[in-house]
Design a protein around this motif. Structure first.
Motif, PDB file in Angstrom:
ATOM      1  N   UNK A  47      49.674  52.803  42.769  1.00  0.00           N
ATOM      2  CA  UNK A  47      50.565  51.893  42.050  1.00  0.00           C
ATOM      3  C   UNK A  47      51.003  52.496  40.722  1.00  0.00           C
ATOM      4  N   UNK A  48      50.067  53.119  40.012  1.00  0.00           N
ATOM      5  CA  UNK A  48      50.425  53.756  38.734  1.00  0.00           C
ATOM      6  C   UNK A  48      51.372  54.943  38.971  1.00  0.00           C
ATOM      7  N   UNK A  49      51.197  55.645  40.100  1.00  0.00           N
ATOM      8  CA  UNK A  49      52.113  56.738  40.431  1.00  0.00           C
ATOM      9  C   UNK A  49      53.529  56.208  40.614  1.00  0.00           C
ATOM     10  N   UNK A  50      53.659  55.044  41.260  1.00  0.00           N
ATOM     11  CA  UNK A  50      54.977  54.429  41.424  1.00  0.00           C
ATOM     12  C   UNK A  50      55.589  54.134  40.056  1.00  0.00           C
ATOM     13  N   UNK A  51      54.758  53.636  39.152  1.00  0.00           N
ATOM     14  CA  UNK A  51      55.251  53.299  37.815  1.00  0.00           C
ATOM     15  C   UNK A  51      55.749  54.536  37.082  1.00  0.00           C
ATOM     16  N   UNK A  59      53.710  55.210  28.904  1.00  0.00           N
ATOM     17  CA  UNK A  59      52.394  55.681  28.488  1.00  0.00           C
ATOM     18  C   UNK A  59      51.276  54.798  29.033  1.00  0.00           C
ATOM     19  N   UNK A  60      51.526  53.478  29.112  1.00  0.00           N
ATOM     20  CA  UNK A  60      50.498  52.573  29.621  1.00  0.00           C
ATOM     21  C   UNK A  60      50.120  52.932  31.052  1.00  0.00           C
ATOM     22  N   UNK A  61      51.113  53.365  31.843  1.00  0.00           N
ATOM     23  CA  UNK A  61      50.841  53.734  33.224  1.00  0.00           C
ATOM     24  C   UNK A  61      49.990  54.993  33.285  1.00  0.00           C
ATOM     25  N   UNK A  62      50.307  55.967  32.449  1.00  0.00           N
ATOM     26  CA  UNK A  62      49.518  57.205  32.446  1.00  0.00           C
ATOM     27  C   UNK A  62      48.084  56.940  31.990  1.00  0.00           C
ATOM     28  N   UNK A  63      47.915  56.087  30.956  1.00  0.00           N
ATOM     29  CA  UNK A  63      46.571  55.777  30.485  1.00  0.00           C
ATOM     30  C   UNK A  63      45.767  55.031  31.546  1.00  0.00           C
ATOM     31  N   UNK A  64      46.413  54.050  32.196  1.00  0.00           N
ATOM     32  CA  UNK A  64      45.713  53.292  33.232  1.00  0.00           C
ATOM     33  C   UNK A  64      45.368  54.183  34.420  1.00  0.00           C
ATOM     34  N   UNK A  65      46.281  55.090  34.762  1.00  0.00           N
ATOM     35  CA  UNK A  65      46.009  56.029  35.852  1.00  0.00           C
ATOM     36  C   UNK A  65      44.814  56.923  35.499  1.00  0.00           C
ATOM     37  N   UNK A  66      44.776  57.387  34.262  1.00  0.00           N
ATOM     38  CA  UNK A  66      43.651  58.208  33.830  1.00  0.00           C
ATOM     39  C   UNK A  66      42.328  57.479  33.949  1.00  0.00           C
ATOM     40  N   UNK A  67      42.303  56.199  33.562  1.00  0.00           N
ATOM     41  CA  UNK A  67      41.081  55.404  33.644  1.00  0.00           C
ATOM     42  C   UNK A  67      40.625  55.249  35.092  1.00  0.00           C
ATOM     43  N   UNK A  81      46.342  63.160  33.275  1.00  0.00           N
ATOM     44  CA  UNK A  81      47.054  61.920  32.957  1.00  0.00           C
ATOM     45  C   UNK A  81      46.971  61.612  31.466  1.00  0.00           C
ATOM     46  N   UNK A  82      45.799  61.780  30.895  1.00  0.00           N
ATOM     47  CA  UNK A  82      45.659  61.517  29.457  1.00  0.00           C
ATOM     48  C   UNK A  82      46.460  62.525  28.621  1.00  0.00           C
ATOM     49  N   UNK A  83      46.482  63.777  29.066  1.00  0.00           N
ATOM     50  CA  UNK A  83      47.272  64.773  28.348  1.00  0.00           C
ATOM     51  C   UNK A  83      48.751  64.407  28.371  1.00  0.00           C
ATOM     52  N   UNK A  95      45.592  57.322  23.191  1.00  0.00           N
ATOM     53  CA  UNK A  95      45.740  58.415  24.158  1.00  0.00           C
ATOM     54  C   UNK A  95      44.782  59.555  23.842  1.00  0.00           C
ATOM     55  N   UNK A  96      44.714  59.948  22.581  1.00  0.00           N
ATOM     56  CA  UNK A  96      43.815  61.040  22.196  1.00  0.00           C
ATOM     57  C   UNK A  96      42.353  60.638  22.410  1.00  0.00           C
ATOM     58  N   UNK A  97      42.047  59.357  22.122  1.00  0.00           N
ATOM     59  CA  UNK A  97      40.677  58.888  22.307  1.00  0.00           C
ATOM     60  C   UNK A  97      40.264  58.900  23.772  1.00  0.00           C
ATOM     61  N   UNK A  98      41.193  58.483  24.659  1.00  0.00           N
ATOM     62  CA  UNK A  98      40.895  58.503  26.088  1.00  0.00           C
ATOM     63  C   UNK A  98      40.666  59.934  26.564  1.00  0.00           C
ATOM     64  N   UNK A  99      41.503  60.870  26.107  1.00  0.00           N
ATOM     65  CA  UNK A  99      41.347  62.261  26.507  1.00  0.00           C
ATOM     66  C   UNK A  99      40.038  62.834  25.954  1.00  0.00           C
ATOM     67  N   UNK A 100      39.699  62.486  24.720  1.00  0.00           N
ATOM     68  CA  UNK A 100      38.458  62.975  24.115  1.00  0.00           C
ATOM     69  C   UNK A 100      37.242  62.503  24.899  1.00  0.00           C
ATOM     70  N   UNK A 101      37.257  61.240  25.310  1.00  0.00           N
ATOM     71  CA  UNK A 101      36.109  60.711  26.043  1.00  0.00           C
ATOM     72  C   UNK A 101      36.005  61.347  27.429  1.00  0.00           C
ATOM     73  N   UNK A 102      37.155  61.614  28.058  1.00  0.00           N
ATOM     74  CA  UNK A 102      37.130  62.278  29.363  1.00  0.00           C
ATOM     75  C   UNK A 102      36.544  63.683  29.236  1.00  0.00           C
TER      76      UNK A 102
END
Length: 819
Positions: A47-51, A59-67, A81-83, A95-102
């Motif tokens: 679904x996020x890929x469709x978005x 950006x919300x779609x990329x962040x949700x896809x990353x999660x 996805x986070x990058x 975005x940077x925080x999500x990438x850092x945690x990953x």
């Protein structure tokens, strides 16, 4: 006029179309969120890929896809996805925080810290970023920096407690992290206070279980068993079947002398089976202990010397022994490391205070660092260090371990936990202004005698210009150029410097233009500490005390080994797994296997069972002498175990030594069997069997296939037969790039070494594209189309470490090419 109206109408149509697409994209994001919340991770990703197809900048779609991808443990894709989210909005702390945690989850701690620093630069009051940066620093051993990060997080939470909906939850983990760091630094009372704060602030009592266990373990280690039991009881009220806590409480009760009959049979009791006195325990002990260090490619075993009831006569440094201490004995490994075991009638804290006071007396140059259950005493970076560890025992005594390491490659006094100093005497160099850094990596040896950094970058500069650009920065840092050269596509220069500790370093700076790519360069610099003769590297103890070595059993049937019981005790004490504050069970079985084996294990005909050992009831080690070649031993177990549906698992990719090894599994939940076989000159083959009963560490787990193949598409790269490993180096893996490196000693020069590994690339169906070499380094490039029809390009290189005769740094990086 009509044209103008038409243009306006077309613009309006395009705007409307974009708005419609954006609205539809938002609908797909919402649908993805619903799917994810209901546990349909794969469908949520679609679904996020469709978005993102409808609106690539959502950006919300990329962040949700990353999660969602992270939850599915598809970490490389999650990171991509986070990058992408950070590219859409470089100023988004989310975005940077999500990438850092990953990156933290992927154990890429240096890169994680850099990403958290971007978050903090955007929002200095982001407490969670400070907290998680502290976790990454802790993993790197940078305790002071980690403590500062946790304290900054707690200050922010305190100042802004009313504005955060999850303050108490996050506050709990910040206090917990601070407690862990303080424990590792030896500041035990402060650690307990931090754990109490974490327990108190937990919004749900079950969230405090980990901190209650940590508090109980620490109290038990400090000899405060009654308080430890109270902490364990709180856990058992919520989780009555917690096996670890039940066992820990049992040990605490024993320390108080209130254990039941069952308590006295706990796994902490040391059991020694010596029914067959014709097979001496000292031989078994020596054979087990000689494998504690990493085997080298040419199967040289460590020289192990056991001294029962005494210490070597010619110690490389002076140090005191506490009054009335009992010397259990000592061990010398390869004439470079000495370990001493004592029983002392003092608390661990009193032992530490004794050594701090005695070692500092009359010597202002002594420094020491504290790490939970040990202190390290240093007299400058050129001298051997004394490491003192202390563990409380149930009878009220303290088990003390003194460790003197004279090998200059592993001197702990050269270590630094300051992130900014981790590359000293190098630094992170500035790349040219037009350069795009595509990959950055840094590496260092265990003891700080070798450091380096490298960049894969895109730049219009030639290799010669890049070496000149970076060389100017070395010069400004007081390095002196020694030599230089170039062959058009590659360039290099050598440098020397004396640092603030009067240690001399040699460095090699080099750059290569990668063929077949526009403006891609690989730039690297390695620095090696020069051996100046001022570091003690050998201690001759061959004439000291009672010695038990492999040679003594091969050459003499009546070797004098002194007091049998003291040898037994020393052997067991040396092999005890030392978890923080806990001495786990060790059982030795001389000349036999344990009675209740977890698997049916065949033994080759005419093999001699030297004995076996159980450590902590989780790992069984068996030593055999077999009258077969190493290859025949592995074939015997392949055939014998296949009858029981056992199968061989693929060994890890990347750099490896020519160890004759086989790992077999039956089912994903069953213990694995690891077989190692080593040729011994004029002796039977030395066979080591290991059965690991802890499922957490089993290579048979289904998910381990992903972990072991993280370096795909690189092949398994076996080292030359004469090589010795110094440092396994670092490794990186993401969806479009993998890299790994190793430091070794070998008679092969860089050019021959690259050819050696190149033959293995060729055998794995890679195709060579180009190659080159110079006086100090060599390289080659390769391409491969993998099973998914994706094309990869690999860059393989080897560098002669400056100032050494036979030491090499070898690395490989594979990158996915764009279609």
């Amino acid at each position: 006029m009509r044209k103008r109206v038409l243009a306006i109408l077309m613009a309006l149509v395009a705007l409307c179309a974009f708005s419609v697409a954006e609205e539809i994209a938002e609908d797909w994001v919402k649908k993805g969120d619903e799917l994810y919340e209901n546990g349909y991770g794969e469908e949520a990703v679609k679904a996020y890929d469709k978005a993102t197809e409808l609106n690539p900048n959502n950006m919300a779609a990329w962040l949700a896809k990353g999660t969602a991808l992270s939850c599915l443990e598809r970490h490389d894709e999650s990171l991509d996805a986070y990058m992408r989210a950070t590219e859409i909005d470089p100023k988004s702390d989310q975005a940077w925080g999500a990438m850092a945690y990953e990156l933290l989850l992927m154990k890429r701690y240096n890169q994680s810290i850099e990403a958290y620093e971007r978050v903090i630069q955007i929002d200095p009051k982001n407490a969670r970023a400070w907290e998680e940066k502290g976790e990454a620093l802790e993993e790197l051993g940078a305790h002071e920096s980690a403590l500062s990060a946790f304290e900054e997080a707690l200050r922010i939470y305190e100042d802004d407690i009313q504005n955060s909906t999850d303050t108490f939850f996050n506050n709990t983990f910040a206090w917990s992290g601070k407690g862990d760091i303080l424990k590792k630094m030896g500041r035990r009372e402060e650690a307990i206070e931090a754990y109490d704060k974490a327990i108190e602030s937990a919004p749900n009592p079950r969230l405090a279980i980990v901190d209650l266990i940590s508090k109980g373990d620490l109290l038990k280690a400090m000899g405060r068993s009654e308080e430890a039991i109270l902490a364990y009881d709180e856990v058992l009220q919520m989780d009555p079947d917690n096996a670890y806590v039940l066992k820990s409480k049992e040990l605490a009760l024993k320390a108080l002398g209130s254990g039941s009959e069952a308590d006295t049979k706990s796994t902490n009791v040391i059991d020694l089976m010596v029914d067959d006195r014709d097979k001496p325990v000292e031989e078994l002990a020596t054979r087990l202990l000689e494998t504690e260090q990493t085997y080298t490619g040419n199967y040289e075993f460590d020289t192990v010397q056991l001294l029962a009831g005494e210490i070597p006569k010619d110690m490389p440094m002076d140090f005191p022994i506490p009054e009335n201490a009992r010397i259990v004995g000592s061990i010398v490994r390869d004439q470079k490391r000495i370990s001493i075991v004592l029983d002392v009638n003092q608390t661990p804290e009193q032992v530490f205070d004794f050594y701090k006071e005695q070692m500092a007396a009359g010597d202002r140059g002594v420094k020491y660092s504290v790490e939970y259950d040990k202190i390290i005493v240093c007299r400058g970076k050129k001298n051997p260090a004394l490491t003192i560890s202390a563990y409380p025992v149930e009878d009220g005594t303290t088990d003390v371990r003194l460790d003197v390491h004279t090998d200059p490659k592993y001197l702990p006094c050269r270590k630094t936990e300051d992130m900014e100093s981790s590359l000293k005497p190098l630094q992170k160099y500035e790349v040219p202004s037009d350069a795009l850094v595509k990959f950055y990596e840094q590496y260092s040896s265990v003891g700080g005698d070798f450091v380096g950094t490298s960049d894969l970058l895109k730049s219009s500069m030639s290799s010669l210009s890049l070496v000149g650009h970076t060389g100017d920065q070395l010069k400004s840092a007081n390095w002196t150029k020694q030599d230089e050269g170039n062959d058009g596509s590659s360039a290099w220069s050598t440098w020397v410097v004396q640092d603030e500790d009067a240690l001399t370093w040699n460095a090699l700076l080099w750059a290569v233009e990668l063929p077949g790519t526009p403006n891609e360069r690989f730039l690297g610099v390695q620095a090696k500490l020069q051996s100046d003769g001022n570091v003690s590297t050998q201690t001759d103890l061959n004439d000291s005390g009672i010695v038990a070595t492999r040679q003594s059993y091969n050459n003499s049937e009546n070797t004098e080994v002194g007091n049998e019981s003291s040898i037994e005790e020393l052997a067991i004490r040396l092999m005890e797994p030392l978890d923080p504050g806990v001495l786990q069970e060790v059982q030795l079985f001389v000349g036999q296997l344990p009675d209740n084996m977890p698997i049916d294990l065949p033994i080759p005909d005419y093999a001699r069972i030297i004995g076996s050992m159980i450590q902590g009831r989780k790992s069984i080690n068996i030593v055999l002498d077999a009258h077969l070649t190493p290859e025949q031993v592995l074939d015997f177990y392949r055939e014998s175990m296949a009858a029981g549906n056992w199968s061989e698992i693929e060994q890890r990719r990347g750099f490896a030594f020519n160890e004759i090894k086989l790992v077999m599994c039956q089912n994903s939940n069953d213990p694995p069997l690891t077989i190692r076989a080593y040729p011994v000159e004029s002796s039977p083959t030395d066979v080591r069997l290991n059965i690991e009963t802890d499922p957490e560490y089993s290579p048979c787990k289904a998910c381990r296939e992903i972990e072991d193949n993280w370096l795909k598409p690189l092949p398994r790269l076996l080292a030359p037969s004469d090589s010795k490993e110094f440092n396994q180096g670092s490794g990186t893996s993401r969806s479009d790039l993998v890299s790994t490196s190793i430091t070794m000693e070998t008679s092969m020069n860089s050019s021959v070494l690259v050819a050696h590994y190149g033959n293995q690339f060729k055998a794995a169906n890679w195709t060579k594209q180009a190659e080159g070499d110079s006086a100090s380094f060599a390289w080659s490039t390769w391409t491969l189309q993998d099973e998914d029809a994706l094309t990869w390009r690999a860059f393989l290189w080897a560098v002669d470490l400056p100032g050494t005769a036979n030491e090499r740094f070898v690395g490989v990086q594979a990158k996915l090419l764009n279609d």
